[in-house]
Scaffold this active site. Structure first.
Site: not given
Length: 928
Positions: A336, A378, A651, A655, A719, A748
């Site tokens: 979670e 490029d 750039d 492109d 578990n 957690d």
């Protein structure tokens, strides 16, 4: 049956109608494009007077009424761009994703079971609150990072020209760019941006840089007179090669001129590219990976929860309790914290990348960088320095010759027109040479300029007249090879001047062709003695000249380019070059930086290939030349279809489509606005080595996310197995629903520092992408390892620790049943507390065991934050049974004998875990 038949016929007619409408629409669009192209061709090739007539304008410009009519017809001169995201869009991006959807469903189910179905005294909002908190924290972190990135990108936006000069009613005036309309006469001068697509109607030495649209760094001369333009110019794609046209987004380098506007706003070439970019691209590798992992998590819950309900229901007969427990198992099985861990990893990665001059616009793009195995780029400015270098000065026979260089230098030094990139390269080369040999410059200083003929597009050459200290004058000319051969009648060969015909001409052409075949730009140099006096020189004097030799230029590779290509190759990233330049120049540059240029695919080749054949060819080819924006997008699509994660670095406006089509688009802070808007990542320094650092960070981000997902799934799966075993052999639940949720929360929180964990260097040496299948394999292989020790813990608790605490005989199977109610409650409380503590120890050990492929604690140690939080989690879990709150949690203090067993179990788990991970690596190749 008749009814079904009629229905099928109606449906078929509707489908056919839809197909007809679709075909009609496509045909209409194609027809419109053809008409617009024909109109553009006609305007480019007609006279200035006819161009004015077609656009209902003239040298005096438009009147106020004409301006309003044009604006009403065509709208403002505004380009559609990807606008900034609204608050609603930012919130959706932060909170709407598959992982948070899973948690939201769990929260809803938990609310129904823990609140709606529970009696008033047993209602608990704990699980719902915990899950909702995870969603809120994760979304908030994502939102903050998105807002921060947006502000950074806004700060990078350069102030662009917001006004231009036009002629209206015979007078010049400045107007906002948005107010320019079709038919306006615009004034152009050095430094101006071209405000719309225009037909040049007057020009004087007007040179325009079109790199933003074409990627070519060399400026192009623009002229008004069609007769002065070479016929082959008309073949340029989209009209870019017409010397009579200039386009929005380009800039004036030198000279002056006037142009009449032919297209504005979205109808311009710039606008059509920007409009295409404004639409979102398809799902990226990150999106597909998250979706696949989400499906695995949902499948696990759907498979495990019914099993837990069935086992507990049949074992105890209390189906409501079994359902409640199954929901807790689902929450415990699901990682979670994943949305929060994932967002924190990405945010931390973005912060680290910012320190390396990389701004992340789309947070998810960090992981896409790490997964990237093909980088398309490029050529100009990425592999090269946005400049050309003089490679060689040669005589007609192809031998190095300083006399040719000296004559070329005099032209580049003394000409006063536009100094092209080639002129600058000559001057810089001589300056560097003079530092080693000052006699070269001293010899050049003997000459002074007398006259010149500037470069123009029609002649494609330039000339200067120089006089030496002895009074001797000579005309020196340099320019395009074919044009120069046309004005040369002689050639200097082997120290003698010979007629340039027959074998001499063949030899001269072969030398030039060999240089061009090697990808070099070639210009010729010639001279002629005793030209006309100053002031009388004309173009007609450029005749009967002596060809001296050639200059060979190459786009100068960056010093760092070859190293960067090698660094990317070591990281498993193949660099492919997608350029609009010709194949010879592209191959020459690529060969110098270590990119295989033995096979080059051109636009014509691509047009002849089907999608399947293109995908096959694109995998093996590293260099693609003469590409239009559409070709670049098609190559990227073919690579993605072959299961590559593709990045594109560019750039220019041309492109922008490729940037959007790639899994991750990379641009630079000096890029065109449209390119920056289309990119996901912006480099503050145009260097592939900077990108390599970003790739490493993307992989570290992925590894730290995978650590949490895999170790949590493995631990939680173990578990679940333990719970199922306990449900079959124990007369009570091994852990209450509240304890399971609390254990998951502590675990957690102890994992919250994983985004800051160190990553072993070998784990970032290859691309990393989401692999849902590996999660299941990892979980079912390593998860049961903890179950083995859980079962041993159950046995020790049931037969030793709990009897010690309850005061009943050890190793007696019926000891629990013989206890009274209070004794059984104490027995259960000790048992649940014992498994709670052992689970926390084993899960924390998993964090250190599974975070590395090396020997934990010895060859690889977790970062300090991870060590501190896991230690804190163990301490809290171990102390809980001894605290006053233990009673509320249905726990009781544990006897000392338990901790002796715990130490032995943890040591055994560590040894067996190291062995298991080694076996897993040998079988499956990688742990993470």
């Amino acid at each position: 049956m008749a009814l079904m038949t009629r229905a099928r016929r109606v449906l078929a007619r509707r489908v056919d109608a839809f197909k007809f409408v679709s075909r009609s629409t496509d045909t209409a669009h194609a027809r419109t494009r053809a008409v617009e192209r024909r109109q553009l061709d006609e305007l480019a090739t007609c006279s200035v007077e006819e161009a004015f007539a077609r656009l209902q304008s003239g040298p005096q410009g438009l009147s106020a009424d004409q301006v309003e009519r044009a604006r009403a017809r065509y709208g403002d001169n505004a380009v559609d761009r990807a606008s900034s995201r609204s608050v609603a869009q930012l919130l959706a991006a932060a909170f709407v994703n598959p992982f948070t959807a899973i948690l939201a469903v769990l929260a809803a189910v938990s609310f129904y079971t823990d609140v709606c179905l529970a009696s008033p005294g047993d209602r608990s909002f704990a699980t719902v609150a915990i899950v909702v908190a995870m969603i809120v924290v994760s979304g908030a972190l994502h939102l903050v990072q998105d807002v921060r990135s947006g502000r950074t990108m806004a700060a990078l936006e350069h102030l662009t020209e917001d006004a231009c000069t036009v002629v209206r009613d015979g007078a010049t005036r400045e107007v906002p760019l948005d107010d320019v309309v079709a038919g306006d006469v615009v004034c152009l001068a050095a430094g101006d941006l071209v405000p719309a697509d225009v037909r040049i109607v007057a020009a004087r030495d007007l040179f325009v840089a079109q790199a933003a649209l074409t990627g070519e760094s060399e400026p192009q001369e623009k002229v008004a007179d069609v007769a002065s333009a070479p016929s082959e110019a008309a073949s340029g794609a989209g009209g870019l090669a017409y010397p009579t046209l200039a386009f929005m987004g380009t800039s004036v380098v030198s000279g002056t001129g006037h142009g009449v506007v032919i297209r504005t706003g979205a109808r311009t070439m710039f606008g059509s590219m920007a409009s295409a970019v404004a639409h979102a691209g398809g799902p990226t590798a990150f999106d597909r990976g998250v979706a696949s992992v989400s499906r695995v998590l949902v499948a696990l819950m759907l498979a495990m929860v019914p099993v837990v309900v069935a086992v507990n229901g049949f074992a105890r007969g209390n189906w409501i309790e079994a359902l409640l427990f199954a929901v807790s198992v689902a929450v415990g099985l699901t990682p979670e914290m994943l949305p929060m861990i994932m967002t924190t990893c990405l945010a931390k990665g973005a912060q680290t990348m910012a320190e390396h001059k990389v701004v992340v616009k789309r947070l998810d793009a960090i992981q896409d960088l790490g997964a990237m195995d093909v980088l398309c780029s490029d050529k100009t400015g990425t592999l090269t320095r946005d400049a050309v270098a003089l490679e060689r000065a040669l005589d007609v026979s192809g031998r190095d010759n300083t006399r040719v260089l000296r004559h070329a230098y005099l032209v580049s030094r003394y000409q006063t027109g536009l100094r092209s990139v080639l002129d600058r390269a000559v001057v810089e080369h001589v300056a560097a040479l003079a530092q080693r040999d000052d006699s070269f410059m001293a010899d050049a200083d003997r000459f002074q300029k007398v006259d010149e003929l500037p470069f123009d597009f029609a002649r494609r050459r330039m000339s200067v007249v120089v006089r030496d200290t002895a009074g001797k004058t000579q005309l020196i000319t340099k320019g395009a090879v074919e044009e120069m051969l046309g004005v040369c009648s002689f050639a200097e060969m082997d120290g003698a001047v010979v007629p340039l015909d027959g074998a001499a001409l063949v030899r001269a052409r072969r030398t030039a062709d060999d240089l061009g075949g090697a990808g070099l730009r070639v210009i010729a140099v010639a001279q002629k003695a005793d030209p006309r006096p100053a002031g009388e020189l004309t173009v007609a004097d450029e005749c009967d000249m002596v060809l001296l030799g050639y200059l060979a230029f190459l786009d100068q590779p960056k010093e760092s380019a070859a190293q960067a290509v090698r660094e990317l190759a070591r990281r498993g990233v193949a660099v492919k070059v997608l350029t609009g330049d010709n194949e010879r120049v592209a191959a020459a540059v690529c060969g110098r930086v270590g990119i295989d240029a033995s096979a080059v695919l051109t636009a014509d080749d691509i047009d002849r290939l089907s999608d399947a054949k293109l995908a096959e060819a694109a995998n093996s080819c590293q260099v693609f030349a003469r590409l239009t924006p559409e070709h670049k997008m098609r190559v990227i699509g073919a690579l993605r279809a072959s299961d590559h994660v593709v990045g594109f670095m560019g750039d220019g406006v041309n492109d922008a489509g490729a940037l959007r089509a790639a899994d991750v688009g990379v641009s630079v802070d000096t890029a065109a606005d449209v390119a920056r808007e289309a990119a996901d990542v912006t480099l503050l320094e145009k260097d592939l080595r900077v990108l390599a650092a970003g790739i490493d960070e993307g992989r570290r981000t992925y590894i730290n996310m995978m650590k949490y997902i895999k170790m949590t799934l493995a631990s939680n799966f173990g578990n679940v197995i333990s719970v199922l075993v306990a449900s079959l052999v124990l007369p009570f639940l091994p852990m209450s629903a509240l304890q399971i949720v609390l254990l998951g929360l502590i675990y957690d929180l102890s994992c919250a520092a994983l985004p800051w964990d160190a990553v072993d260097s070998e784990l970032v040496c290859e691309p990393r992408r989401w692999e849902a299948g590996s999660l299941v394999r990892y979980m079912v292989t390593l998860g049961p390892l903890s179950s083995l020790f859980d079962v041993l813990t159950f046995a020790f608790l049931f037969f030793v620790a709990c009897p010690l605490a309850a005061g009943c005989p050890l190793f007696a199977p019926g000891a629990y049943a013989a206890l009274d109610g209070a004794g059984q409650a104490l027995f259960v409380a000790v048992f649940q507390a014992g498994w709670f503590v052992e689970s926390m120890w084993s899960q924390s050990l998993v964090v250190h065991l599974l975070r590395t492929e090396r020997v934990p604690f010895i060859q690889s140690r977790a970062s300090a934050p991870v060590c501190v939080l896991t230690a804190a989690g163990i301490a809290v879990a171990t102390l809980l049974p001894f605290l006053p709150v233990a009673g509320a949690l249905d726990m009781a203090p544990l006897p000392p004998a338990f901790f002796a067993f715990l130490a032995a179990a943890v040591a055994g788990y560590l040894v067996l875990g190291i062995i298991a991970t080694r076996v897993y690596r040998r079988r499956f190749g990688s742990l993470l």
